[in-house]
Structure formats: structure tokens, C-alpha cells
Write an enzyme that holds these catalytic residues in place. Structure first.
Site, PDB file in Angstrom:
ATOM      1  N   GLY A  78       0.465  -1.271   0.089  1.00  0.00           N
ATOM      2  CA  GLY A  78      -0.372   0.197  -0.430  1.00  0.00           C
ATOM      3  C   GLY A  78       0.774   1.721   0.035  1.00  0.00           C
ATOM      4  O   GLY A  78       2.491   1.107  -0.124  1.00  0.00           O
ATOM      5  N   HIS A 227      -4.465  -3.868  -2.596  1.00  0.00           N
ATOM      6  CA  HIS A 227      -3.190  -4.019  -1.716  1.00  0.00           C
ATOM      7  C   HIS A 227      -2.951  -4.911  -1.443  1.00  0.00           C
ATOM      8  O   HIS A 227      -3.837  -6.439  -0.993  1.00  0.00           O
ATOM      9  CB  HIS A 227      -3.453  -3.644  -0.657  1.00  0.00           C
ATOM     10  CG  HIS A 227      -2.690  -3.618   0.913  1.00  0.00           C
ATOM     11  ND1 HIS A 227      -3.414  -3.119   2.446  1.00  0.00           N
ATOM     12  CD2 HIS A 227      -1.528  -3.407   0.775  1.00  0.00           C
ATOM     13  CE1 HIS A 227      -2.257  -3.632   3.259  1.00  0.00           C
ATOM     14  NE2 HIS A 227      -1.573  -3.682   1.873  1.00  0.00           N
ATOM     15  N   ASP A 228      -1.365  -5.515  -1.122  1.00  0.00           N
ATOM     16  CA  ASP A 228      -1.313  -7.112  -1.561  1.00  0.00           C
ATOM     17  C   ASP A 228      -1.733  -8.164  -0.154  1.00  0.00           C
ATOM     18  O   ASP A 228      -2.517  -9.384  -0.260  1.00  0.00           O
ATOM     19  CB  ASP A 228       0.211  -7.116  -1.496  1.00  0.00           C
ATOM     20  CG  ASP A 228       1.001  -6.704  -0.419  1.00  0.00           C
ATOM     21  OD1 ASP A 228       0.448  -5.738   0.388  1.00  0.00           O
ATOM     22  OD2 ASP A 228       2.372  -6.491  -1.173  1.00  0.00           O
ATOM     23  N   THR A 251       7.962  -9.842   4.256  1.00  0.00           N
ATOM     24  CA  THR A 251       9.019  -8.848   4.756  1.00  0.00           C
ATOM     25  C   THR A 251       8.468  -8.005   5.629  1.00  0.00           C
ATOM     26  O   THR A 251       9.406  -7.835   7.090  1.00  0.00           O
ATOM     27  CB  THR A 251       9.130  -7.330   3.842  1.00  0.00           C
ATOM     28  OG1 THR A 251       9.463  -8.444   2.525  1.00  0.00           O
ATOM     29  CG2 THR A 251      10.487  -6.315   4.125  1.00  0.00           C
TER      30      THR A 251
END
Length: 493
Positions: A78, A227-228, A251
């Protein structure tokens, strides 16, 4: 509906991008990674930036490799965005969230608007990386650039537009911006004006799963949950009746649950919890925690020192090291500050040693001790966050779904089950890409809804279960007590 539906999902992560081609025959889903490419920011004109021209070139290569598909779509993290002029031209490469320009902006904004009030209006955890603070930094540094801008597009929407799609503001990624009102479900225009922003930069919201254009060969371009994290949650193989939380683990670690309505209290703000919009229209109530970046950067530091380790080797060394030797707060300033630099991230193992000295703990000296410290600290921080979530929502979680690359980290998954005293279901590893795929399939009417897609994932993908080990219960309880005490001392500093 055709017998087979073929879609192409682009998932852009912290250092790489992937293109996944998937085929659904009405019963089974088969997918394959067909192209992987670098997504490494570079310093240009004094700022860390996305390389949009290179990305677009790699995207076109992937499209060619994929052959004929029914649709394609993009997801990324994002907050980051690009600016277009009146002719639809990108004014400059977007600045990366890890650029240091925003690091002091929450404190500066607090002079204009009380941060609890900002939280009530936007629902986002107050993080310097959020779009609002990026825009304010840009407004101060490059006011002429902002005056030339006609539209602001988040990265997935920008990539789609660069392929010829309509200009789009997809709702899930907009909800990460600190400018979206989770009650109204749209931009907080009053806030934008208060901050000196031009509301004309932002268009009407688009729901996840909307067809927004097509390539010349008629391949549809779909706005999935840009957004992933929301893509990953869409692929969570939750079963009916489960009291489930999720952990999108890569991450960053994003740990949360799904709600029907946002929670916007002062207590929620003080706990650092965010309300974001999910692909299925629910609120994803979550906390951002620095995640496996600590392992990734430690591995890079060891390599710089001439010691090459695979992630598997690091996990083995950690498993052999002494348990509960020392802990860190993964979100302590020693580590957070490294996210806001365009230089090498710094020596994480050395910073862990300094943190432990400062907090009066034993100091990790070996690689195994250092990596175990990170894994145990993450597992304990997950419990800390889950207790905050339970306190805010009144829920009692019984299952934690670990989604994404962290599902491959068996040691971390078992530690998380032990620390949180919950059954952990780990997988799918490719949750983000699979969520992207499911949303495309729904948009094409190949599946009925996200819940149908989740059931599909549950029978198609590998899910590994980790039960809490009762023989270690007392040791983890003692460790958690030490961890909470350390966190309280840090809070009082």
C-alpha cells in the site's frame, strides 16, 4: 462461461515481481509462475524511487509469455503512488515508502490535527510511510510538481492505466492512505482540504473485482484488491465456524481479523491497530509489525561479512541455539529507523546486540542465537498483538492462518503456535497471488464469491498445521512474561 478461465496475476513485492498464470476448469485451479523480475528501488534526484519504465517492460514480457488470457491484474504493497498530468503522463517515478522524506511528518501533522482525531477519521495506524504524510512531504519539497498534477494513482491503478485501463482508485489500497474514511467508505475530502491538498487529485472509488479496461487483444484488465495484504486475506482458507485470525507474513507481518465494522476508538489508536478494506467488503482490522525483513537483512549482512547462509541453514542454526536467551521488540526505533534510508539498511545483528545490552539482557553472539532471537521475538510479538486484537474486538481466536512466504518457515510457525497457544494453519505460501487470481475469477463470474474461492484454496493448496506443544507451555509463558515486561519498559522510555 467457457470451460477454462485463464488469468494472469502480477504480484510486486519488496525486491521482486512475479507473474503467475492460472487456469480454472470449474473444479480445480492450476497455476504456474511464468516470469520473475527485479523490483529494486533506486536513488534518483535524491529520493528512493520505483523504476516504472523497467517494470512496464517486464510486465510486457510476462504478458507475451502468458499467451492468451482472459484477464490480468496487479497488486503491490500500500501507500505508494504516482502523479499524472492533464495529458495522463507520469510526471516522475513514484517515491518509495522507504525513502526518508516522511520520517518526521506524523509529529508535524500533530501540530495541525490531534493524531487520535486523525485516526478516528481515517482508521489507519499512524505510520510515517502512509500516503498522507508522503503527500505533505511532497507539498513542502516540490510544490510545483504537485500543482502540475491532475491525478494521483496508487501503484496497481497506475500500472493498469499505463496499459490502457481507465483511471481507477481501488478501494482496498486507498484504505491504506490515511485519507480514506472507513465509515463513509470514501475519501475524507474535508481532511484533504484541511491539509492543503487538492481533492480533485482523487476520483470516485472502484470496488475490488471491477473490470476497468482491456488490452488490444481483448484481455480484460481487472482492479483486484490492489493492496497485497487484502489479496492474501482473500485467499485465507478459513472454514465455516472458525474463530480465525490471519498473519500475512513476509517482509512485513500483518496480523489481524475480519470485522463487519471498523473500530475507531482512542484505545485502538494507542494500540497501533488499522482498519483497512478487504476484497469481500469486510474490514481487515490489523497491526503492522516489521517481519522477516529482519531475517532477510541479517542474512545480507552475514553475506557482506563473507558468510553465506541459506534461509534453511539459518533456521537450523536457530533451532540448535539456546531458547529464550534474549528478545527484541521488532518495531523498536533501532530497527524502524532503518526503513527510512536510501542507503544500506545497516547491520541488523549488531543492532540486535545493542538493543539487548540497552535492555539489560544477555547478548546474542552467534548467528544461531541472533536468528533465534528474531524468530522468538516475532512469535511473542504476534501473541502481544493478538491479545490487543482480542481486547478490542471481544473475540477469542482459536486458529491463526499464516499466509505468504512465512508459511515456509516451519520453525517460526511452530514457535508462533507455542507462543500464541493456538493452532496454526500455514499456507498457502503464494496467498497474495492466489487472492489476486480468485478476485479475477469472481470478476469473470467463474466463481460465485470470495468464500467459494477460499474453499477452492483449502482443497487445492498445501496447508500445514502446527499444534501448540504442551511440554513447552511453561517455558513460553515465562518467556512471554519477560517479553511483556521488556515492552512495557520500552514504552516508558
Amino acid at each position: 462461461m467457457a470451460a477454462f478461465t485463464t488469468v494472469l496475476a502480477f504480484d510486486l513485492g519488496a525486491s521482486t515481481g512475479r507473474a503467475i498464470r492460472a487456469v480454472y476448469d470449474g473444479e480445480r485451479l492450476k497455476w504456474k509462475e511464468i516470469h520473475r523480475f527485479d523490483n529494486i528501488p533506486a536513488v534518483e534526484n535524491g529520493h528512493l524511487r520505483w523504476n516504472m519504465e523497467a517494470l512496464l517492460g517486464e510486465i510486457r514480457i510476462a504478458i507475451q509469455k502468458a499467451g492468451k488470457t482472459d484477464s490480468l491484474a496487479f497488486d503491490t504493497w500500500g501507500v505508494d503512488f504516482g502523479l499524472l498530468d492533464a495529458d495522463g503522463k507520469l510526471l516522475e517515478d513514484p517515491v518509495h515508502y522507504r525513502d526518508e522524506r516522511t520520517k518526521d511528518w506524523p509529529q508535524r501533522v500533530a501540530q495541525k490535527i490531534e493524531l487520535h482525531s486523525l485516526y478516528v477519521r481515517t482508521g489507519n495506524q499512524i505510520l510515517a510511510i502512509n500516503t498522507l504524510f508522503q503527500l505533505l512531504a511532497l507539498q513542502e519539497e516540490q510544490p510545483d510538481l504537485l500543482r502540475r498534477a491532475k491525478h494521483l494513482l496508487f501503484i496497481p491503478d497506475l500500472l493498469a492505466a499505463m496499459l490502457g485501463a481507465d483511471l481507477t482508485w481501488e478501494r482496498s489500497i486507498a484504505s491504506t492512505s490515511q485519507m480514506w474514511n472507513p465509515v463513509a467508505g470514501t475519501w475524507d475530502l474535508e481532511l484533504l482540504r484541511q491539509m492543503g491538498m487538492d481533492p480533485g487529485l482523487f476520483g470516485a472509488m472502484t470496488d475490488s473485482g471491477s473490470i476497468i479496461g482491456a488490452l488490444p487483444d481483448s484481455t480484460k484488465i481487472i482492479a483486484v484488491a490492489g493492496h497485497d495484504t487484502q489479496c492474501a486475506v482473500a485467499a485465507m482458507p478459513v472454514e465455516e465456524g472458525e474463530s480465525a485470525a490471519f498473519l500475512s507474513c513476509g517482509t512485513w507481518s500483518l496480523i489481524g481479523c475480519e470485522l463487519e465494522t471498523p473500530i475507531l476508538t482512542k484505545e485502538s489508536c494507542d494500540s497501533g491497530l488499522s482498519n483497512e478494506y478487504g476484497a469481500n467488503g469486510r474490514i481487515n482490522y490489523l497491526k503492522n509489525i516489521i517481519g522477516l525483513w529482519l531475517i532477510q537483512e541479517s542474512r545480507r549482512e552475514y553475506a557482506r561479512q563473507g558468510e553465506e547462509y541459506s534461509f534453511g541453514e539459518l533456521a537450523k542454526l536457530a533451532d540448535e541455539a539456546e531458547a529464550f536467551h534474549c528478545f527484541i521488540d521488532p518495531d523498536a526505533q533501532e530497527f524502524v529507523c532503518l526503513l527510512y534510508t536510501s542507503d544500506a539498511p545497516g547491520n541488523i545483528p549488531e543492532r540486535i546486540q545493542k538493543f539487548c545490552r540497552r535492555t539489560g539482557q544477555p547478548v546474542p553472539e552467534t548467528v544461531g542465537e541472533t536468528v533465534r532471537c528474531i524468530y522468538e521475538s516475532l512469535a511473542l510479538k504476534y501473541r502481544y498483538a493478538l491479545e490487543q486484537l482480542e481486547g478490542m474486538t471481544g473475540k477469542n481466536f482459536t486458529i491463526l492462518h499464516i499466509l505468504g512466504g512465512g508459511a515456509n518457515a516451519g520453525l517460526l510457525c511452530q514457535m508462533t503456535a507455542d507462543a500464541c497457544r493456538l493452532m496454526v494453519k500455514a499456507g498457502p505460501v503464494e496467498a497474495t497471488a492466489l487472492g489476486n487470481i480468485l478476485i479475477q475469477l469472481k470478476a469473470l463470474h467463474a466463481i460465485h464469491d470470495i468464500d467459494k474461492g477460499r474453499r477452492l484454496i483449502a482443497v487445492t493448496e498445501k496447508i500445514t498445521e502446527y499444534a501448540p506443544q504442551n511440554r513447552k507451555k511453561d517455558a513460553w509463558e515465562n518467556a512471554y512474561h519477560r517479553f511483556v515486561t521488556m515492552m512495557q519498559m520500552e514504552k516508558e522510555r
